[in-house]
Design a protein around this motif. Structure first.
Motif, PDB file in Angstrom:
ATOM      1  N   THR A  65      12.512 -40.078   3.759  1.00 35.54           N
ATOM      2  CA  THR A  65      11.557 -41.086   4.221  1.00 35.54           C
ATOM      3  C   THR A  65      11.185 -40.804   5.667  1.00 35.54           C
ATOM      4  N   TYR A  66       9.971 -41.207   6.014  1.00 36.84           N
ATOM      5  CA  TYR A  66       9.453 -40.991   7.364  1.00 36.84           C
ATOM      6  C   TYR A  66       8.691 -42.235   7.781  1.00 36.84           C
ATOM      7  N   GLY A  67       8.859 -42.634   9.009  1.00 41.09           N
ATOM      8  CA  GLY A  67       8.114 -43.757   9.548  1.00 41.09           C
ATOM      9  C   GLY A  67       8.848 -44.391  10.708  1.00 41.09           C
ATOM     10  N   PRO A  68       8.358 -45.538  11.168  1.00 43.67           N
ATOM     11  CA  PRO A  68       9.043 -46.272  12.227  1.00 43.67           C
ATOM     12  C   PRO A  68      10.103 -47.184  11.618  1.00 43.67           C
ATOM     13  N   TYR A  69      11.247 -47.280  12.259  1.00 39.20           N
ATOM     14  CA  TYR A  69      12.351 -48.094  11.760  1.00 39.20           C
ATOM     15  C   TYR A  69      13.018 -48.833  12.910  1.00 39.20           C
ATOM     16  N   ALA A  70      13.634 -49.977  12.589  1.00 32.90           N
ATOM     17  CA  ALA A  70      14.606 -50.595  13.484  1.00 32.90           C
ATOM     18  C   ALA A  70      15.932 -49.894  13.197  1.00 32.90           C
ATOM     19  N   VAL A  71      16.728 -49.692  14.227  1.00 32.26           N
ATOM     20  CA  VAL A  71      18.022 -49.025  14.054  1.00 32.26           C
ATOM     21  C   VAL A  71      19.122 -50.021  14.384  1.00 32.26           C
ATOM     22  N   ASP A  72      19.833 -50.424  13.344  1.00 27.21           N
ATOM     23  CA  ASP A  72      20.941 -51.374  13.492  1.00 27.21           C
ATOM     24  C   ASP A  72      20.525 -52.602  14.298  1.00 27.21           C
ATOM     25  N   GLY A  73      19.374 -53.159  13.924  1.00 26.30           N
ATOM     26  CA  GLY A  73      18.903 -54.403  14.530  1.00 26.30           C
ATOM     27  C   GLY A  73      18.077 -54.245  15.789  1.00 26.30           C
ATOM     28  N   GLN A  74      17.918 -53.036  16.280  1.00 25.97           N
ATOM     29  CA  GLN A  74      17.190 -52.800  17.525  1.00 25.97           C
ATOM     30  C   GLN A  74      15.911 -52.023  17.252  1.00 25.97           C
ATOM     31  N   ILE A  75      14.810 -52.528  17.794  1.00 21.30           N
ATOM     32  CA  ILE A  75      13.537 -51.812  17.718  1.00 21.30           C
ATOM     33  C   ILE A  75      13.220 -51.286  19.104  1.00 21.30           C
ATOM     34  N   SER A  76      12.932 -50.001  19.187  1.00 24.27           N
ATOM     35  CA  SER A  76      12.533 -49.405  20.461  1.00 24.27           C
ATOM     36  C   SER A  76      11.628 -48.222  20.156  1.00 24.27           C
ATOM     37  N   PRO A  77      10.813 -47.844  21.097  1.00 22.97           N
ATOM     38  CA  PRO A  77      10.537 -48.451  22.393  1.00 22.97           C
ATOM     39  C   PRO A  77       9.660 -49.701  22.234  1.00 22.97           C
ATOM     40  N   GLN A  78       9.180 -50.202  23.344  1.00 22.03           N
ATOM     41  CA  GLN A  78       8.371 -51.421  23.341  1.00 22.03           C
ATOM     42  C   GLN A  78       7.136 -51.291  22.448  1.00 22.03           C
ATOM     43  N   SER A  79       6.561 -50.111  22.369  1.00 22.38           N
ATOM     44  CA  SER A  79       5.375 -49.933  21.511  1.00 22.38           C
ATOM     45  C   SER A  79       5.705 -50.208  20.045  1.00 22.38           C
ATOM     46  N   ASN A  80       6.930 -49.886  19.602  1.00 25.47           N
ATOM     47  CA  ASN A  80       7.334 -50.196  18.231  1.00 25.47           C
ATOM     48  C   ASN A  80       7.603 -51.694  18.062  1.00 25.47           C
ATOM     49  N   VAL A  81       8.104 -52.352  19.099  1.00 24.83           N
ATOM     50  CA  VAL A  81       8.287 -53.804  19.055  1.00 24.83           C
ATOM     51  C   VAL A  81       6.928 -54.468  18.851  1.00 24.83           C
ATOM     52  N   GLU A  82       5.941 -54.030  19.612  1.00 26.78           N
ATOM     53  CA  GLU A  82       4.590 -54.590  19.499  1.00 26.78           C
ATOM     54  C   GLU A  82       3.964 -54.252  18.145  1.00 26.78           C
ATOM     55  N   PHE A  83       4.200 -53.044  17.646  1.00 25.37           N
ATOM     56  CA  PHE A  83       3.691 -52.641  16.336  1.00 25.37           C
ATOM     57  C   PHE A  83       4.291 -53.518  15.246  1.00 25.37           C
ATOM     58  N   ALA A 100      20.136 -50.333   8.842  1.00 24.66           N
ATOM     59  CA  ALA A 100      21.334 -50.941   8.249  1.00 24.66           C
ATOM     60  C   ALA A 100      21.022 -51.428   6.834  1.00 24.66           C
ATOM     61  N   LEU A 101      19.871 -52.057   6.643  1.00 23.53           N
ATOM     62  CA  LEU A 101      19.458 -52.491   5.314  1.00 23.53           C
ATOM     63  C   LEU A 101      19.238 -51.291   4.397  1.00 23.53           C
TER      64      LEU A 101
END
Length: 131
Positions: A65-83, A100-101
């Protein structure tokens, strides 16, 4: 493009059961690939992907799989938080899935997360192996 030692791709509708995936028989696939799908679909599609891969992959097969993910409850950098925020505003069922899920879904379907690779544009490649 046709490669002589590779069968043509099978297009999968992960919102449907694996039984609808082109007549593919259990434990016959070496590889399942999903690119930029999980964050723009309902969670049931992610669950369907893992269920189908768990049935259809041969032992040792790979779910890539490929894409943006949260890692163990954390989303980074800020651009991914906004996305993630913009995705959830567009559709509350969308958003970055947490590794984690995904590990839990993999384990529930006979796979394990073997490797997580940082990629350009704040994405990751996740490699799950069928046990």
């Amino acid at each position: 493009m046709q490669v002589p030692n590779m069968l043509p791709p099978i297009y999968l509708d992960v919102s449907q059961g694996w039984e609808t995936w082109g007549g593919t028989q259990p434990a016959t696939l070496d590889l399942v690939v999903s690119i930029n799908m999980m964050h723009i679909s309902e969670l049931r599609c992610t669950e369907g992907l893992f269920k189908g891969a768990g049935v259809l992959l041969k032992p040792g097969g790979v779910l890539f799989t490929y894409g943006p993910y949260a890692v163990d409850g954390q989303i980074s950098p800020q651009s991914n938080v906004e996305f993630d925020r913009s995705l959830r505003q567009s559709n509350p069922a969308w958003g970055l899935r947490d590794t984690a899920l995904l590990r839990q879904l993999a384990e529930a379907n006979g796979m394990r997360l073997e490797r997580m690779v940082d990629m350009p544009a704040n994405n990751k490649s996740l490699i799950f192996r069928k046990l």
